[in-house]
Design a protein around this motif. Sequence first.
Motif, mmCIF file in Angstrom:
data_model
loop_
_atom_site.group_PDB
_atom_site.id
_atom_site.type_symbol
_atom_site.label_atom_id
_atom_site.label_comp_id
_atom_site.label_asym_id
_atom_site.label_seq_id
_atom_site.Cartn_x
_atom_site.Cartn_y
_atom_site.Cartn_z
ATOM 1 N N HIS A 53 0.867 -1.184 0.000
ATOM 2 C CA HIS A 53 0.000 0.000 0.000
ATOM 3 C C HIS A 53 0.902 1.231 0.000
ATOM 4 C CE1 HIS A 53 0.900 0.561 4.298
ATOM 5 N NE2 HIS A 53 1.016 -0.745 4.262
ATOM 6 N N LEU A 54 0.308 2.399 0.024
ATOM 7 C CA LEU A 54 1.121 3.618 -0.003
ATOM 8 C C LEU A 54 1.534 4.014 1.413
ATOM 9 C CD1 LEU A 54 -0.756 5.814 -2.638
ATOM 10 C CD2 LEU A 54 0.987 4.062 -2.969
ATOM 11 N N CYS A 55 2.795 4.437 1.546
ATOM 12 C CA CYS A 55 3.266 4.974 2.823
ATOM 13 C C CYS A 55 2.458 6.243 3.102
ATOM 14 C CB CYS A 55 4.751 5.305 2.713
ATOM 15 S SG CYS A 55 5.372 6.254 4.105
ATOM 16 N N PRO A 56 1.845 6.379 4.283
ATOM 17 C CA PRO A 56 0.980 7.540 4.542
ATOM 18 C C PRO A 56 1.752 8.867 4.526
ATOM 19 C CG PRO A 56 1.313 6.248 6.545
ATOM 20 C CD PRO A 56 1.894 5.449 5.428
ATOM 21 N N VAL A 57 3.064 8.810 4.668
ATOM 22 C CA VAL A 57 3.852 10.040 4.646
ATOM 23 C C VAL A 57 4.301 10.383 3.220
ATOM 24 C CG1 VAL A 57 5.914 11.208 5.513
ATOM 25 C CG2 VAL A 57 4.621 9.662 7.013
ATOM 26 N N CYS A 58 5.139 9.525 2.635
ATOM 27 C CA CYS A 58 5.765 9.895 1.355
ATOM 28 C C CYS A 58 5.022 9.344 0.146
ATOM 29 C CB CYS A 58 7.219 9.445 1.337
ATOM 30 S SG CYS A 58 7.392 7.668 1.139
ATOM 31 N N GLN A 59 4.014 8.520 0.360
ATOM 32 C CA GLN A 59 3.195 7.938 -0.711
ATOM 33 C C GLN A 59 3.932 6.920 -1.564
ATOM 34 O OE1 GLN A 59 -0.057 8.897 -0.589
ATOM 35 N NE2 GLN A 59 0.504 10.285 1.071
ATOM 36 N N ASN A 60 5.137 6.502 -1.136
ATOM 37 C CA ASN A 60 5.828 5.435 -1.855
ATOM 38 C C ASN A 60 5.170 4.105 -1.484
ATOM 39 O OD1 ASN A 60 7.639 3.987 -3.366
ATOM 40 N ND2 ASN A 60 9.360 4.214 -1.946
ATOM 41 N N LEU A 61 5.404 3.068 -2.311
ATOM 42 C CA LEU A 61 4.838 1.759 -2.011
ATOM 43 C C LEU A 61 5.565 1.148 -0.819
ATOM 44 C CD1 LEU A 61 4.662 0.343 -5.633
ATOM 45 C CD2 LEU A 61 2.779 1.258 -4.284
ATOM 46 N N THR A 62 4.832 0.463 0.020
ATOM 47 C CA THR A 62 5.457 -0.208 1.160
ATOM 48 C C THR A 62 4.567 -1.344 1.626
ATOM 49 O OG1 THR A 62 6.326 0.071 3.389
ATOM 50 C CG2 THR A 62 4.386 1.362 2.843
ATOM 51 N N VAL A 85 11.248 14.909 -4.672
ATOM 52 C CA VAL A 85 9.925 14.634 -5.235
ATOM 53 C C VAL A 85 10.076 13.894 -6.561
ATOM 54 C CG1 VAL A 85 7.817 15.698 -6.129
ATOM 55 C CG2 VAL A 85 8.961 16.671 -4.127
ATOM 56 N N THR A 86 9.461 12.711 -6.680
ATOM 57 C CA THR A 86 9.554 11.928 -7.916
ATOM 58 C C THR A 86 8.168 11.663 -8.497
ATOM 59 O OG1 THR A 86 9.335 9.747 -6.914
ATOM 60 C CG2 THR A 86 11.550 10.716 -6.919
ATOM 61 N N GLU A 87 8.178 11.258 -9.767
ATOM 62 C CA GLU A 87 6.904 10.936 -10.414
ATOM 63 C C GLU A 87 6.351 9.609 -9.920
ATOM 64 O OE1 GLU A 87 6.988 11.189 -14.676
ATOM 65 O OE2 GLU A 87 8.032 13.104 -14.655
ATOM 66 N N GLY A 88 7.245 8.604 -9.746
ATOM 67 C CA GLY A 88 6.757 7.278 -9.380
ATOM 68 C C GLY A 88 7.708 6.529 -8.468
ATOM 69 N N PRO A 89 7.255 5.385 -7.942
ATOM 70 C CA PRO A 89 8.085 4.574 -7.044
ATOM 71 C C PRO A 89 9.362 4.070 -7.711
ATOM 72 C CG PRO A 89 5.799 3.830 -7.007
ATOM 73 C CD PRO A 89 5.920 4.788 -8.134
ATOM 74 N N LYS A 90 9.323 3.833 -9.025
ATOM 75 C CA LYS A 90 10.516 3.319 -9.714
ATOM 76 C C LYS A 90 11.654 4.331 -9.656
ATOM 77 C CE LYS A 90 7.458 0.966 -12.846
ATOM 78 N NZ LYS A 90 6.896 0.977 -14.203
ATOM 79 N N ASP A 91 11.305 5.625 -9.694
ATOM 80 C CA ASP A 91 12.332 6.673 -9.625
ATOM 81 C C ASP A 91 13.026 6.646 -8.271
ATOM 82 O OD1 ASP A 91 11.454 7.562 -12.175
ATOM 83 O OD2 ASP A 91 9.822 8.649 -11.209
ATOM 84 N N ILE A 92 12.257 6.353 -7.222
ATOM 85 C CA ILE A 92 12.839 6.295 -5.870
ATOM 86 C C ILE A 92 13.826 5.131 -5.782
ATOM 87 C CG2 ILE A 92 12.325 5.929 -3.412
ATOM 88 C CD1 ILE A 92 9.712 7.460 -3.839
ATOM 89 N N VAL A 93 13.434 3.985 -6.391
ATOM 90 C CA VAL A 93 14.342 2.836 -6.403
ATOM 91 C C VAL A 93 15.653 3.212 -7.111
ATOM 92 C CG1 VAL A 93 14.687 0.510 -7.326
ATOM 93 C CG2 VAL A 93 12.517 1.116 -6.261
ATOM 94 N N ALA A 94 15.548 3.930 -8.232
ATOM 95 C CA ALA A 94 16.749 4.344 -8.971
ATOM 96 C C ALA A 94 17.611 5.273 -8.122
ATOM 97 C CB ALA A 94 16.345 5.031 -10.275
ATOM 98 N N MET A 95 16.977 6.220 -7.430
ATOM 99 C CA MET A 95 17.703 7.158 -6.569
ATOM 100 C C MET A 95 18.442 6.411 -5.456
ATOM 101 S SD MET A 95 17.250 10.512 -7.091
ATOM 102 C CE MET A 95 16.262 11.468 -8.242
ATOM 103 N N GLU A 96 17.743 5.485 -4.820
ATOM 104 C CA GLU A 96 18.335 4.758 -3.700
ATOM 105 C C GLU A 96 19.550 3.942 -4.139
ATOM 106 O OE1 GLU A 96 17.273 4.509 -0.002
ATOM 107 O OE2 GLU A 96 17.267 6.444 -1.004
ATOM 108 N N LYS A 97 19.507 3.448 -5.371
ATOM 109 C CA LYS A 97 20.625 2.643 -5.873
ATOM 110 C C LYS A 97 21.922 3.441 -5.937
ATOM 111 C CE LYS A 97 18.397 -0.956 -8.620
ATOM 112 N NZ LYS A 97 17.849 -1.160 -9.977
#
Lengths: 196, 196
Positions: free
Chosen positions: B54-63, B83-95
Amino acid sequence: MYPEALRLLIEEFERLPGIGKKSAVRLAFHVMNMSDEKAERFVGAVENARAKVHLCPVCQNLTDGELCPVCASEKRDRSVICVTEGPKDIVAMEKTHEYNGLYHCLHGVISPMDNIGPEDIKLKELLSRLNEDVKEVILATNLTVEGEATAMYIAKLIKPLGVKATRIAHGIPVGGDIEFADEVTLARAIEGRREL
Amino acid sequence: MYPEALRLLIEEFERLPGIGKKSAVRLAFHVMNMSDEKAERFVGAVENARAKVHLCPVCQNLTDGELCPVCASEKRDRSVICVTEGPKDIVAMEKTHEYNGLYHCLHGVISPMDNIGPEDIKLKELLSRLNEDVKEVILATNLTVEGEATAMYIAKLIKPLGVKATRIAHGIPVGGDIEFADEVTLARAIEGRREL
């Protein structure tokens, strides 16, 4: 970095044939974002197909009835059996509306390189069908080394039983340019020439 | 010509993004031929991911936790939000392991052509996070017309609140040839030049 449950779903999609990492991620996100109704329909289709579809006990084609529609039909010519490698070939044949006989699906071809012998395909089941009604067996395996070898093998087995074994014709496809045909196809086309 | 249940399964696969008729048939046959164990794992992964993620209630990322791991972590710098468009962008950033701040996932961009306005993305949720701790918002939407416009829109909204709005750099990718760079990228690279 994806939540565990999503990571596992991506892995499942990656295991499917022809699905790479990127497609797996896209498919997993798509499935995640489906409405409940659509997701239930998707999962239901998988479970339903796996539960209902089985092999026709006569021709070994896939069916969800007791017999497949071809074997069950009274309109089909029971003196001819067309032997194919897989169920998709039977679908292709039926689309032509040119063939009115029965089928037999081998579910593979003999391939010693892959450790697939005559006992690993539905060959016994074919032989058990060759009663006095069957006059001809059309060998419609693919034009590969294994497909050719399997056709030859079956032909040798059934000829002594007094059943005619024929092979589908190979040559230039309709609409195909002779100029651009590969040598093997062209050689087959010349070899299989017919008098006009 | 395929049994009804198999035909429905092929149709379901055809509905998935990037899957054509041929792939759908191949996938359906693959799923049909899976062992019971593998089929259960596949269906289970779909159901489990849909139930748990589901979405994280704070950052809206999937969790699949209460909060996502980033929002739950005490080691992250809470003064920056990327701020990113989608969860995939966050995964790329974290990498990259280069960024230690928080994230905010918009789940889309403003796109009047597609009838997507500011109220259709997770923008309200971003604004509600801008307390006195937040010093900077990094706008990491894509370099498309919509991504650029969304970044500009958000920057205009948050600047009056005393929060610094920055945009990720665009230019020649590392290892990329200047010779082969497209004009837009090259123009961005010149525009974004830095003194050495």
